[in-house]
Scaffold this motif. Structure first.
Motif, PDB file in Angstrom:
ATOM      1  N   GLY A 190       0.824  -1.205   0.000  1.00  0.00           N
ATOM      2  CA  GLY A 190       0.000   0.000   0.000  1.00  0.00           C
ATOM      3  C   GLY A 190       0.859   1.255   0.000  1.00  0.00           C
ATOM      4  N   ARG A 191       2.063   1.136   0.547  1.00  0.00           N
ATOM      5  CA  ARG A 191       2.935   2.290   0.628  1.00  0.00           C
ATOM      6  C   ARG A 191       3.337   2.743  -0.785  1.00  0.00           C
ATOM      7  N   VAL A 192       3.709   1.746  -1.610  1.00  0.00           N
ATOM      8  CA  VAL A 192       4.076   2.071  -2.982  1.00  0.00           C
ATOM      9  C   VAL A 192       2.851   2.610  -3.715  1.00  0.00           C
ATOM     10  N   PHE A 193       1.740   1.911  -3.489  1.00  0.00           N
ATOM     11  CA  PHE A 193       0.502   2.314  -4.150  1.00  0.00           C
ATOM     12  C   PHE A 193       0.121   3.739  -3.766  1.00  0.00           C
ATOM     13  N   ASP A 194       0.277   4.025  -2.478  1.00  0.00           N
ATOM     14  CA  ASP A 194      -0.126   5.344  -2.004  1.00  0.00           C
ATOM     15  C   ASP A 194       0.694   6.457  -2.640  1.00  0.00           C
ATOM     16  N   VAL A 195       1.979   6.187  -2.803  1.00  0.00           N
ATOM     17  CA  VAL A 195       2.841   7.212  -3.372  1.00  0.00           C
ATOM     18  C   VAL A 195       2.418   7.506  -4.804  1.00  0.00           C
ATOM     19  N   ASP A 196       2.050   6.447  -5.507  1.00  0.00           N
ATOM     20  CA  ASP A 196       1.680   6.621  -6.913  1.00  0.00           C
ATOM     21  C   ASP A 196       0.217   7.013  -7.093  1.00  0.00           C
ATOM     22  N   ALA A 197      -0.518   6.918  -6.018  1.00  0.00           N
ATOM     23  CA  ALA A 197      -1.962   7.136  -6.140  1.00  0.00           C
ATOM     24  C   ALA A 197      -2.272   8.592  -6.463  1.00  0.00           C
ATOM     25  N   ALA A 198      -3.495   8.783  -6.909  1.00  0.00           N
ATOM     26  CA  ALA A 198      -3.947  10.147  -7.170  1.00  0.00           C
ATOM     27  C   ALA A 198      -3.911  10.927  -5.868  1.00  0.00           C
ATOM     28  N   PRO A 199      -3.588  12.207  -5.921  1.00  0.00           N
ATOM     29  CA  PRO A 199      -3.505  12.983  -4.686  1.00  0.00           C
ATOM     30  C   PRO A 199      -4.840  13.024  -3.949  1.00  0.00           C
ATOM     31  N   GLU A 200      -4.737  12.996  -2.621  1.00  0.00           N
ATOM     32  CA  GLU A 200      -5.964  13.076  -1.833  1.00  0.00           C
ATOM     33  C   GLU A 200      -6.505  14.490  -1.890  1.00  0.00           C
ATOM     34  N   PRO A 201      -7.806  14.654  -1.909  1.00  0.00           N
ATOM     35  CA  PRO A 201      -8.337  16.012  -1.936  1.00  0.00           C
ATOM     36  C   PRO A 201      -8.024  16.746  -0.642  1.00  0.00           C
ATOM     37  N   ALA A 202      -7.668  18.012  -0.751  1.00  0.00           N
ATOM     38  CA  ALA A 202      -7.437  18.807   0.453  1.00  0.00           C
ATOM     39  C   ALA A 202      -8.765  18.971   1.148  1.00  0.00           C
ATOM     40  N   SER A 203      -8.791  18.639   2.451  1.00  0.00           N
ATOM     41  CA  SER A 203     -10.092  18.589   3.095  1.00  0.00           C
ATOM     42  C   SER A 203     -10.175  19.401   4.375  1.00  0.00           C
ATOM     43  N   GLY A 204      -9.090  20.051   4.758  1.00  0.00           N
ATOM     44  CA  GLY A 204      -9.130  20.829   5.991  1.00  0.00           C
ATOM     45  C   GLY A 204      -9.960  22.094   5.799  1.00  0.00           C
ATOM     46  N   HIS A 205     -10.217  22.770   6.900  1.00  0.00           N
ATOM     47  CA  HIS A 205     -11.108  23.915   6.808  1.00  0.00           C
ATOM     48  C   HIS A 205     -10.456  25.226   7.257  1.00  0.00           C
ATOM     49  N   GLY A 206      -9.257  25.158   7.849  1.00  0.00           N
ATOM     50  CA  GLY A 206      -8.640  26.362   8.388  1.00  0.00           C
ATOM     51  C   GLY A 206      -8.064  27.232   7.277  1.00  0.00           C
ATOM     52  N   PRO A 207      -7.793  28.506   7.585  1.00  0.00           N
ATOM     53  CA  PRO A 207      -7.221  29.397   6.570  1.00  0.00           C
ATOM     54  C   PRO A 207      -5.860  28.917   6.080  1.00  0.00           C
ATOM     55  N   GLU A 208      -5.082  28.267   6.991  1.00  0.00           N
ATOM     56  CA  GLU A 208      -3.766  27.769   6.572  1.00  0.00           C
ATOM     57  C   GLU A 208      -3.912  26.694   5.502  1.00  0.00           C
ATOM     58  N   THR A 209      -4.970  25.888   5.642  1.00  0.00           N
ATOM     59  CA  THR A 209      -5.200  24.808   4.700  1.00  0.00           C
ATOM     60  C   THR A 209      -5.418  25.362   3.295  1.00  0.00           C
ATOM     61  N   LEU A 210      -6.124  26.473   3.255  1.00  0.00           N
ATOM     62  CA  LEU A 210      -6.415  27.063   1.958  1.00  0.00           C
ATOM     63  C   LEU A 210      -5.128  27.489   1.257  1.00  0.00           C
ATOM     64  N   LEU A 211      -4.133  27.834   2.090  1.00  0.00           N
ATOM     65  CA  LEU A 211      -2.869  28.289   1.504  1.00  0.00           C
ATOM     66  C   LEU A 211      -1.985  27.109   1.087  1.00  0.00           C
ATOM     67  N   MET A 225       4.101  25.568   7.695  1.00  0.00           N
ATOM     68  CA  MET A 225       3.728  24.639   6.617  1.00  0.00           C
ATOM     69  C   MET A 225       3.285  23.280   7.200  1.00  0.00           C
ATOM     70  N   TYR A 226       4.026  22.802   8.180  1.00  0.00           N
ATOM     71  CA  TYR A 226       3.663  21.491   8.767  1.00  0.00           C
ATOM     72  C   TYR A 226       2.354  21.587   9.564  1.00  0.00           C
ATOM     73  N   ALA A 227       2.159  22.733  10.212  1.00  0.00           N
ATOM     74  CA  ALA A 227       0.886  22.923  10.947  1.00  0.00           C
ATOM     75  C   ALA A 227      -0.278  22.904   9.969  1.00  0.00           C
ATOM     76  N   ALA A 228      -0.081  23.548   8.801  1.00  0.00           N
ATOM     77  CA  ALA A 228      -1.134  23.556   7.779  1.00  0.00           C
ATOM     78  C   ALA A 228      -1.373  22.143   7.250  1.00  0.00           C
ATOM     79  N   TYR A 229      -0.283  21.403   7.077  1.00  0.00           N
ATOM     80  CA  TYR A 229      -0.431  20.013   6.602  1.00  0.00           C
ATOM     81  C   TYR A 229      -1.232  19.198   7.626  1.00  0.00           C
ATOM     82  N   ARG A 230      -0.877  19.371   8.891  1.00  0.00           N
ATOM     83  CA  ARG A 230      -1.559  18.641   9.970  1.00  0.00           C
ATOM     84  C   ARG A 230      -3.059  18.958   9.953  1.00  0.00           C
ATOM     85  N   GLU A 231      -3.368  20.232   9.804  1.00  0.00           N
ATOM     86  CA  GLU A 231      -4.782  20.644   9.824  1.00  0.00           C
ATOM     87  C   GLU A 231      -5.536  20.169   8.579  1.00  0.00           C
ATOM     88  N   SER A 232      -4.791  19.886   7.514  1.00  0.00           N
ATOM     89  CA  SER A 232      -5.467  19.483   6.265  1.00  0.00           C
ATOM     90  C   SER A 232      -5.915  18.022   6.294  1.00  0.00           C
TER      91      SER A 232
END
Lengths: 173, 149
Positions: free
Chosen positions: A82-103, B24-31
């Motif tokens: 799964g580790r190899v598969f995961d690396v090659d897999a399609a990127p996971e959608p960004a799902s966080g909600h904080g402002p940092e996540t958006l950046l 950057m790592y904090a943002a990754y963690r929150e994501s």
């Protein structure tokens, strides 16, 4: 018969600690699906040992110790395809909600995930617990059984390795 | 001063590069979103309890059913006393032939039929058995009395 009160007490513990355990396993495996499976295995094992948990350490430390063992068993059981598969897999959608996540771009997010997987297991554990989960070196030593000096070295080396791997993104930003 | 994270020379406790990395790592963690985990765990920790509860309920139902069936069958089996009394009186009545019909006879036959039904419902009830014996006895006495006339 399973004591319903014990289940309820355990559920409270689970509610408080599930995020730490899941994120730790996500960083360890790089896969949401595997992290979910291993997190459930971690909590199942924790439930079986719940009676013996004497709160000599914090619940988070105790659970991270179990999660670490579950992850290492997973890697040694030959299921790490799964580790190899995961690396090659399609990127996971960004799902966080904080402002940092958006950046945090999806590309950078996947670059961090893959770079974490490139670390060896001990460095990945130390780095994840220290930098992502903000644990103290004393707590990480209790989880891993390693000496604090070694953990500091592991975190430092992991940081340098990730810095090199993510240099492109830092320059872009 | 050196950075506490990387050991590089820095005017502050944490150098700018390390501070940016921390962000950057904090943002990754929150994501990282935590998916629902409890249902999968609960399925693993509760089945035994559910199974035991189901097994206990099944055993209780089985025991109650068995007790009910036993009690019912016990109640339905006529006691030897009822059978013996009825057989004794029937034989005696059969031997006794009344010379003439008496208007009391149908009334006594109805009393015997009623007592037999009651004794069949409660064959171990001494009151019902006594009633049955009394009804048969009354008929026998009447028949003997009319036969002697």
């Amino acid at each position: 018969m399973t004591d319903p009160w014990r289940v309820e007490r355990f559920r409270l513990l689970f509610e408080n600690e599930q995020a730490v355990v899941y994120r730790f396993l996500h960083a360890m495996t790089g896969s949401a699906e595997t992290a979910k499976e291993l997190a459930q295995e971690t909590f199942y094992r924790a439930f079986k040992a719940f009676g013996a948990f004497e709160e000599r350490s914090t619940a988070s430390t105790w659970l991270c110790g179990i999660a670490r063992n579950v992850a290492l068993n997973h890697f040694r059981s030959g299921r790490q395809f799964g580790r190899v598969f995961d690396v090659d897999a399609a990127p996971e959608p960004a799902s966080g909600h904080g402002p940092e996540t958006l950046l945090l771009s999806r590309e950078l997010r996947d670059a961090i995930r893959i770079s974490l997987l490139a670390l060896d297991e001990e460095k990945r554990i130390a780095f994840t617990l220290k930098v992502l989960e903000q644990k103290s070196y004393e707590e990480i030593a209790a989880i891993t059984g390693s000496a604090i000096a070694k953990l500091k070295t592991d975190v430092h080396r992991a940081r340098l390795q990730l810095r090199a791997a993510l240099a492109k993104y830092r320059e872009d930003s | 001063m050196t950075c506490i994270e990387c050991g590089q020379a820095s005017p502050t406790e944490t150098c700018a590069a390390c501070a940016a990395e921390e962000t950057m790592y904090a943002a990754y963690r929150e994501s990282i979103d935590v998916p629902p985990l409890w249902s999968g765990i609960e399925q693993r920790i509760r089945p035994r309890w559910r199974f035991n509860l189901a097994a206990a309920a099944a055993i209780a139902v089985l025991m109650i059913s068995t007790a009910f069936i036993l009690l019912r069958s016990q109640r339905n089996v006529p006691s030897p006393a009822t059978n013996d009394a009825a057989a004794h009186y029937r034989a005696a009545i059969a031997k006794t032939q009344a010379d003439r019909a008496t208007p009391l006879l149908p009334q006594l036959n109805r009393a015997i039929a009623t007592a037999e039904r009651a004794a069949a419902r409660a064959p171990n009830d001494p009151i019902e058995v006594t009633r049955l014996v009394a009804a048969y006895d009354a008929k026998l006495q009447l028949m003997r009395a009319t036969a002697n006339d």
